[in-house]
Design a protein around this motif. Structure first.
Motif, PDB file in Angstrom:
ATOM      1  N   MET A   1      33.282 -25.329  40.197  1.00  0.00           N
ATOM      2  CA  MET A   1      32.481 -26.536  40.032  1.00  0.00           C
ATOM      3  C   MET A   1      30.984 -26.251  40.145  1.00  0.00           C
ATOM      4  O   MET A   1      30.164 -27.103  39.777  1.00  0.00           O
ATOM      5  CB  MET A   1      32.890 -27.585  41.069  1.00  0.00           C
ATOM      6  N   ILE A   2      30.607 -25.086  40.660  1.00  0.00           N
ATOM      7  CA  ILE A   2      29.176 -24.802  40.783  1.00  0.00           C
ATOM      8  C   ILE A   2      28.506 -24.658  39.422  1.00  0.00           C
ATOM      9  O   ILE A   2      27.282 -24.759  39.320  1.00  0.00           O
ATOM     10  CB  ILE A   2      28.941 -23.520  41.610  1.00  0.00           C
ATOM     11  N   PHE A   3      29.300 -24.418  38.378  1.00  0.00           N
ATOM     12  CA  PHE A   3      28.739 -24.296  37.040  1.00  0.00           C
ATOM     13  C   PHE A   3      28.693 -25.636  36.308  1.00  0.00           C
ATOM     14  O   PHE A   3      28.364 -25.670  35.114  1.00  0.00           O
ATOM     15  CB  PHE A   3      29.552 -23.288  36.220  1.00  0.00           C
ATOM     16  N   GLU A   4      29.019 -26.722  36.990  1.00  0.00           N
ATOM     17  CA  GLU A   4      29.014 -28.041  36.370  1.00  0.00           C
ATOM     18  C   GLU A   4      27.737 -28.816  36.661  1.00  0.00           C
ATOM     19  O   GLU A   4      27.616 -29.978  36.302  1.00  0.00           O
ATOM     20  CB  GLU A   4      30.225 -28.850  36.863  1.00  0.00           C
ATOM     21  N   ILE A   5      26.770 -28.181  37.346  1.00  0.00           N
ATOM     22  CA  ILE A   5      25.533 -28.901  37.665  1.00  0.00           C
ATOM     23  C   ILE A   5      24.709 -29.087  36.399  1.00  0.00           C
ATOM     24  O   ILE A   5      24.883 -28.362  35.415  1.00  0.00           O
ATOM     25  CB  ILE A   5      24.718 -28.131  38.717  1.00  0.00           C
ATOM     26  N   PRO A   6      23.780 -30.065  36.370  1.00  0.00           N
ATOM     27  CA  PRO A   6      22.940 -30.286  35.180  1.00  0.00           C
ATOM     28  C   PRO A   6      22.085 -29.056  34.872  1.00  0.00           C
ATOM     29  O   PRO A   6      21.650 -28.336  35.774  1.00  0.00           O
ATOM     30  CB  PRO A   6      22.066 -31.474  35.580  1.00  0.00           C
ATOM     31  N   ILE A   7      21.863 -28.848  33.594  1.00  0.00           N
ATOM     32  CA  ILE A   7      21.094 -27.681  33.178  1.00  0.00           C
ATOM     33  C   ILE A   7      19.669 -27.748  33.719  1.00  0.00           C
ATOM     34  O   ILE A   7      19.117 -26.747  34.190  1.00  0.00           O
ATOM     35  CB  ILE A   7      21.090 -27.568  31.638  1.00  0.00           C
ATOM     36  N   TRP A   8      19.042 -28.942  33.675  1.00  0.00           N
ATOM     37  CA  TRP A   8      17.662 -29.064  34.126  1.00  0.00           C
ATOM     38  C   TRP A   8      17.529 -28.719  35.616  1.00  0.00           C
ATOM     39  O   TRP A   8      16.546 -28.108  36.031  1.00  0.00           O
ATOM     40  CB  TRP A   8      17.138 -30.484  33.881  1.00  0.00           C
ATOM     41  N   LEU A   9      18.529 -29.086  36.408  1.00  0.00           N
ATOM     42  CA  LEU A   9      18.484 -28.778  37.828  1.00  0.00           C
ATOM     43  C   LEU A   9      18.649 -27.277  38.077  1.00  0.00           C
ATOM     44  O   LEU A   9      17.949 -26.689  38.917  1.00  0.00           O
ATOM     45  CB  LEU A   9      19.590 -29.549  38.558  1.00  0.00           C
ATOM     46  N   SER A  10      19.557 -26.649  37.341  1.00  0.00           N
ATOM     47  CA  SER A  10      19.776 -25.215  37.504  1.00  0.00           C
ATOM     48  C   SER A  10      18.539 -24.419  37.121  1.00  0.00           C
ATOM     49  O   SER A  10      18.115 -23.518  37.853  1.00  0.00           O
ATOM     50  CB  SER A  10      20.980 -24.783  36.662  1.00  0.00           C
ATOM     51  N   LEU A  11      17.948 -24.758  35.970  1.00  0.00           N
ATOM     52  CA  LEU A  11      16.755 -24.038  35.516  1.00  0.00           C
ATOM     53  C   LEU A  11      15.570 -24.288  36.434  1.00  0.00           C
ATOM     54  O   LEU A  11      14.779 -23.380  36.712  1.00  0.00           O
ATOM     55  CB  LEU A  11      16.413 -24.451  34.086  1.00  0.00           C
ATOM     56  N   THR A  12      15.427 -25.512  36.928  1.00  0.00           N
ATOM     57  CA  THR A  12      14.316 -25.826  37.836  1.00  0.00           C
ATOM     58  C   THR A  12      14.410 -25.026  39.128  1.00  0.00           C
ATOM     59  O   THR A  12      13.424 -24.435  39.591  1.00  0.00           O
ATOM     60  CB  THR A  12      14.302 -27.335  38.155  1.00  0.00           C
ATOM     61  N   CYS A  13      15.602 -24.969  39.704  1.00  0.00           N
ATOM     62  CA  CYS A  13      15.796 -24.184  40.929  1.00  0.00           C
ATOM     63  C   CYS A  13      15.553 -22.700  40.675  1.00  0.00           C
ATOM     64  O   CYS A  13      14.961 -21.993  41.511  1.00  0.00           O
ATOM     65  CB  CYS A  13      17.202 -24.402  41.473  1.00  0.00           C
ATOM     66  N   PHE A  14      15.995 -22.230  39.522  1.00  0.00           N
ATOM     67  CA  PHE A  14      15.857 -20.816  39.183  1.00  0.00           C
ATOM     68  C   PHE A  14      14.388 -20.416  39.084  1.00  0.00           C
ATOM     69  O   PHE A  14      13.932 -19.471  39.756  1.00  0.00           O
ATOM     70  CB  PHE A  14      16.591 -20.546  37.871  1.00  0.00           C
ATOM     71  N   PHE A  15      13.611 -21.138  38.269  1.00  0.00           N
ATOM     72  CA  PHE A  15      12.207 -20.772  38.068  1.00  0.00           C
ATOM     73  C   PHE A  15      11.361 -21.063  39.299  1.00  0.00           C
ATOM     74  O   PHE A  15      10.417 -20.319  39.602  1.00  0.00           O
ATOM     75  CB  PHE A  15      11.647 -21.507  36.847  1.00  0.00           C
ATOM     76  N   THR A  16      11.682 -22.107  40.020  1.00  0.00           N
ATOM     77  CA  THR A  16      10.936 -22.404  41.244  1.00  0.00           C
ATOM     78  C   THR A  16      11.127 -21.317  42.287  1.00  0.00           C
ATOM     79  O   THR A  16      10.165 -20.883  42.939  1.00  0.00           O
ATOM     80  CB  THR A  16      11.376 -23.771  41.820  1.00  0.00           C
ATOM     81  N   THR A  17      12.363 -20.864  42.439  1.00  0.00           N
ATOM     82  CA  THR A  17      12.634 -19.803  43.412  1.00  0.00           C
ATOM     83  C   THR A  17      11.954 -18.500  43.014  1.00  0.00           C
ATOM     84  O   THR A  17      11.398 -17.793  43.860  1.00  0.00           O
ATOM     85  CB  THR A  17      14.145 -19.575  43.548  1.00  0.00           C
ATOM     86  N   LEU A  18      11.971 -18.163  41.720  1.00  0.00           N
ATOM     87  CA  LEU A  18      11.278 -16.960  41.254  1.00  0.00           C
ATOM     88  C   LEU A  18       9.783 -17.036  41.565  1.00  0.00           C
ATOM     89  O   LEU A  18       9.175 -16.062  42.035  1.00  0.00           O
ATOM     90  CB  LEU A  18      11.484 -16.782  39.751  1.00  0.00           C
TER      91      LEU A  18
END
Length: 204
Positions: A1-18
């Protein structure tokens, strides 16, 4: 289910953490991340890349049919062959270091240094520089005794061998061979070996 999150949320967390991983280090230290920190950031980038790719693929319709494309297949094969045969890739570099004997000479020199540091009672130890450093392993050695400040690489062997300082007797030679020059060196060694071989036969 961790891959069912919205794309915008996943990308936002990814780039923000980087961004934060780079910004926090630069803000606190006042410089770019060191290689070991860069490795951690890059590892996170790879994990995040494939995680987001999986999230995006989960959002695509499952009924999409991809028709085989011979041109695409040939392009992938050509690209793969191009990467494998590239003389400057990491695999070619590692094999050239082995075939040319640089890795063996480097290993022998390191072992002699370790034996000296293990048997010597010196606190400020002076060792010989590594004369032939494989391009696939190292790009620099310890600090020479002529230099005032030690390099960061000095700290690890100093702590390991319980010494005050470990210095080189003279500045370490820079790696002068790229892969093309290493190939030329191998060719010269083979040529000299052949000349010596036939000269020995002729004298018998």
């Amino acid at each position: 289910m961790i891959f069912e999150i919205p794309i915008w949320l996943s990308l936002t967390c990814f780039f923000t953490t980087l961004f934060l991983m780079n910004f926090a280090y630069t803000w606190s230290v006042g410089g770019v991340p060191k290689p070991n920190v860069e490795n951690v950031i890059y590892f996170y980038f790879l994990l995040g890349w494939f995680f987001n790719l999986h999230v995006i693929l989960n959002k695509l319709p499952t009924t999409i049919q991809i028709a085989p494309n011979p041109l695409f297949t040939v392009s992938i094969i050509v690209l793969f062959i191009r990467l494998v045969l590239d003389i400057n890739n990491n695999i070619s570099t590692a094999y050239l270091d082995l075939i040319s004997g640089k890795a063996a000479r480097h290993n022998n020199e390191l072992n002699k240094r370790y034996v000296f540091l293990n048997q010597s009672n010196c606190k400020i130890c002076v060792v010989k520089p590594l004369t032939d450093m494989p391009r696939s392993l190292y790009i620099y050695d310890l600090t020479a005794k002529l230099e005032e400040r030690d390099l960061p690489i000095n700290s690890a062997p100093t702590k390991y061998w319980h010494k005050k300082r470990i210095l080189l007797s003279s500045p370490s030679p820079k790696p002068i061979y790229n892969n093309q020059e290493t190939l030329h060196s191998i060719g010269r060694d083979i040529k000299h070996w052949q000349m010596k071989f036939w000269r020995n036969i002729a004298t018998k």
